[in-house]
Motif scaffolding. Structure first.
Motif, PDB file in Angstrom:
ATOM      1  N   THR A  57     -33.792 -47.431 -33.613  1.00  0.00           N
ATOM      2  CA  THR A  57     -33.564 -48.846 -33.321  1.00  0.00           C
ATOM      3  C   THR A  57     -34.587 -49.750 -33.997  1.00  0.00           C
ATOM      4  OG1 THR A  57     -34.864 -48.694 -31.289  1.00  0.00           O
ATOM      5  CG2 THR A  57     -32.484 -48.361 -31.103  1.00  0.00           C
ATOM      6  N   TYR A  67     -28.024 -58.110 -39.142  1.00  0.00           N
ATOM      7  CA  TYR A  67     -27.525 -57.811 -37.807  1.00  0.00           C
ATOM      8  C   TYR A  67     -28.389 -56.766 -37.118  1.00  0.00           C
ATOM      9  CZ  TYR A  67     -23.499 -60.287 -39.564  1.00  0.00           C
ATOM     10  OH  TYR A  67     -22.677 -61.236 -40.093  1.00  0.00           O
ATOM     11  N   HIS A  69     -30.202 -57.041 -34.544  1.00  0.00           N
ATOM     12  CA  HIS A  69     -30.094 -57.122 -33.082  1.00  0.00           C
ATOM     13  C   HIS A  69     -28.964 -56.238 -32.565  1.00  0.00           C
ATOM     14  CE1 HIS A  69     -30.453 -58.782 -29.110  1.00  0.00           C
ATOM     15  NE2 HIS A  69     -29.179 -59.131 -29.124  1.00  0.00           N
ATOM     16  N   TYR A  70     -27.852 -56.197 -33.280  1.00  0.00           N
ATOM     17  CA  TYR A  70     -26.724 -55.358 -32.854  1.00  0.00           C
ATOM     18  C   TYR A  70     -27.057 -53.873 -32.983  1.00  0.00           C
ATOM     19  CZ  TYR A  70     -23.935 -59.588 -32.839  1.00  0.00           C
ATOM     20  OH  TYR A  70     -23.455 -60.832 -32.575  1.00  0.00           O
ATOM     21  N   GLU A  73     -29.200 -53.063 -29.956  1.00  0.00           N
ATOM     22  CA  GLU A  73     -28.426 -52.958 -28.718  1.00  0.00           C
ATOM     23  C   GLU A  73     -27.625 -51.664 -28.663  1.00  0.00           C
ATOM     24  OE1 GLU A  73     -25.971 -56.381 -28.457  1.00  0.00           O
ATOM     25  OE2 GLU A  73     -27.565 -57.650 -27.666  1.00  0.00           O
ATOM     26  N   TRP A  74     -26.941 -51.343 -29.756  1.00  0.00           N
ATOM     27  CA  TRP A  74     -26.123 -50.136 -29.777  1.00  0.00           C
ATOM     28  C   TRP A  74     -26.991 -48.878 -29.691  1.00  0.00           C
ATOM     29  CZ3 TRP A  74     -21.231 -49.118 -28.908  1.00  0.00           C
ATOM     30  CH2 TRP A  74     -20.317 -50.157 -28.974  1.00  0.00           C
ATOM     31  N   PRO A 117     -18.107 -52.974 -26.626  1.00  0.00           N
ATOM     32  CA  PRO A 117     -17.727 -54.005 -27.594  1.00  0.00           C
ATOM     33  C   PRO A 117     -17.036 -55.216 -26.973  1.00  0.00           C
ATOM     34  CG  PRO A 117     -17.077 -51.861 -28.405  1.00  0.00           C
ATOM     35  CD  PRO A 117     -17.576 -51.678 -27.009  1.00  0.00           C
ATOM     36  N   VAL A 120     -19.898 -57.812 -25.965  1.00  0.00           N
ATOM     37  CA  VAL A 120     -20.890 -58.245 -26.945  1.00  0.00           C
ATOM     38  C   VAL A 120     -20.965 -59.771 -27.029  1.00  0.00           C
ATOM     39  CG1 VAL A 120     -21.449 -58.243 -29.401  1.00  0.00           C
ATOM     40  CG2 VAL A 120     -20.816 -56.137 -28.280  1.00  0.00           C
ATOM     41  N   GLU A 121     -19.849 -60.439 -26.934  1.00  0.00           N
ATOM     42  CA  GLU A 121     -19.847 -61.900 -27.055  1.00  0.00           C
ATOM     43  C   GLU A 121     -20.305 -62.601 -25.775  1.00  0.00           C
ATOM     44  OE1 GLU A 121     -19.378 -63.506 -29.885  1.00  0.00           O
ATOM     45  OE2 GLU A 121     -19.160 -61.545 -30.828  1.00  0.00           O
ATOM     46  N   ASP A 123     -22.981 -63.018 -23.174  1.00  0.00           N
ATOM     47  CA  ASP A 123     -24.387 -62.681 -22.961  1.00  0.00           C
ATOM     48  C   ASP A 123     -24.682 -62.319 -21.512  1.00  0.00           C
ATOM     49  OD1 ASP A 123     -25.038 -63.061 -25.596  1.00  0.00           O
ATOM     50  OD2 ASP A 123     -25.579 -65.171 -25.324  1.00  0.00           O
ATOM     51  N   GLU A 126     -23.184 -58.850 -20.755  1.00  0.00           N
ATOM     52  CA  GLU A 126     -23.914 -57.851 -21.539  1.00  0.00           C
ATOM     53  C   GLU A 126     -25.267 -57.562 -20.912  1.00  0.00           C
ATOM     54  OE1 GLU A 126     -25.929 -57.586 -25.926  1.00  0.00           O
ATOM     55  OE2 GLU A 126     -24.338 -59.019 -25.589  1.00  0.00           O
TER      56      GLU A 126
END
Length: 135
Positions: A57, A67, A69-70, A73-74, A117, A120-121, A123, A126
């Motif tokens: 990470t 990206y 940050h993604y 997170e993943w 997924p 993800v949009e 906040d 999430e």
């Protein structure tokens, strides 16, 4: 000391901490994964995968990907998934043979990344999922 010097000091400490985290997770992950495959231990393999994912990470921030940050997170969601699954295997193995739940139940944490997924949009959802998942 000027403001730039203070930021430089903070950046160097943050970089050193990230480097230390990367090295520790990478070494632990490789040792656990290798020992887990030799001994055919599912728990050590899961914890090794979890540690390797946690170490990965940090890499997108060093490469300065757009990206990053993604990826973080993943990586953390998958790392927590492997850790929870390893804990489920430990719980299953600690019970007597007649009281054990099926092995397939130890794979239940892998359902959460399938629904991630969709969050993800949002906040709020999430952050709620990650907080609940980390426990």
């Amino acid at each position: 000391m000027s403001q730039e010097g203070g930021n430089l000091m903070f950046d160097s400490v943050q970089t050193f901490t990230a480097l230390l985290f990367f090295i520790a997770c990478l070494l632990c992950g490789v040792v656990l994964f290798v020992n887990g495959t030799r001994a055919k231990s599912l728990v050590a393999g899961y914890f090794g995968c979890s540690s390797l994912l946690a170490s990965c990470t940090v890499l997108p921030y060093w490469i300065q990907l757009d990206y990053a940050h993604y990826f973080y997170e993943w990586g953390m969601i998958l790392s927590i998934t492997f850790s929870l699954s390893a804990l489920f295997v430990l719980i299953r193995n600690s019970k007597p043979v007649f009281a054990r739940f099926p092995v397939s139940f130890t794979l239940l944490p892998f359902v959460v990344p399938l629904g991630f997924p969709f969050l993800v949009e949002s906040d709020v959802l999430e952050n709620l999922l990650i907080a609940l998942y980390q426990g």
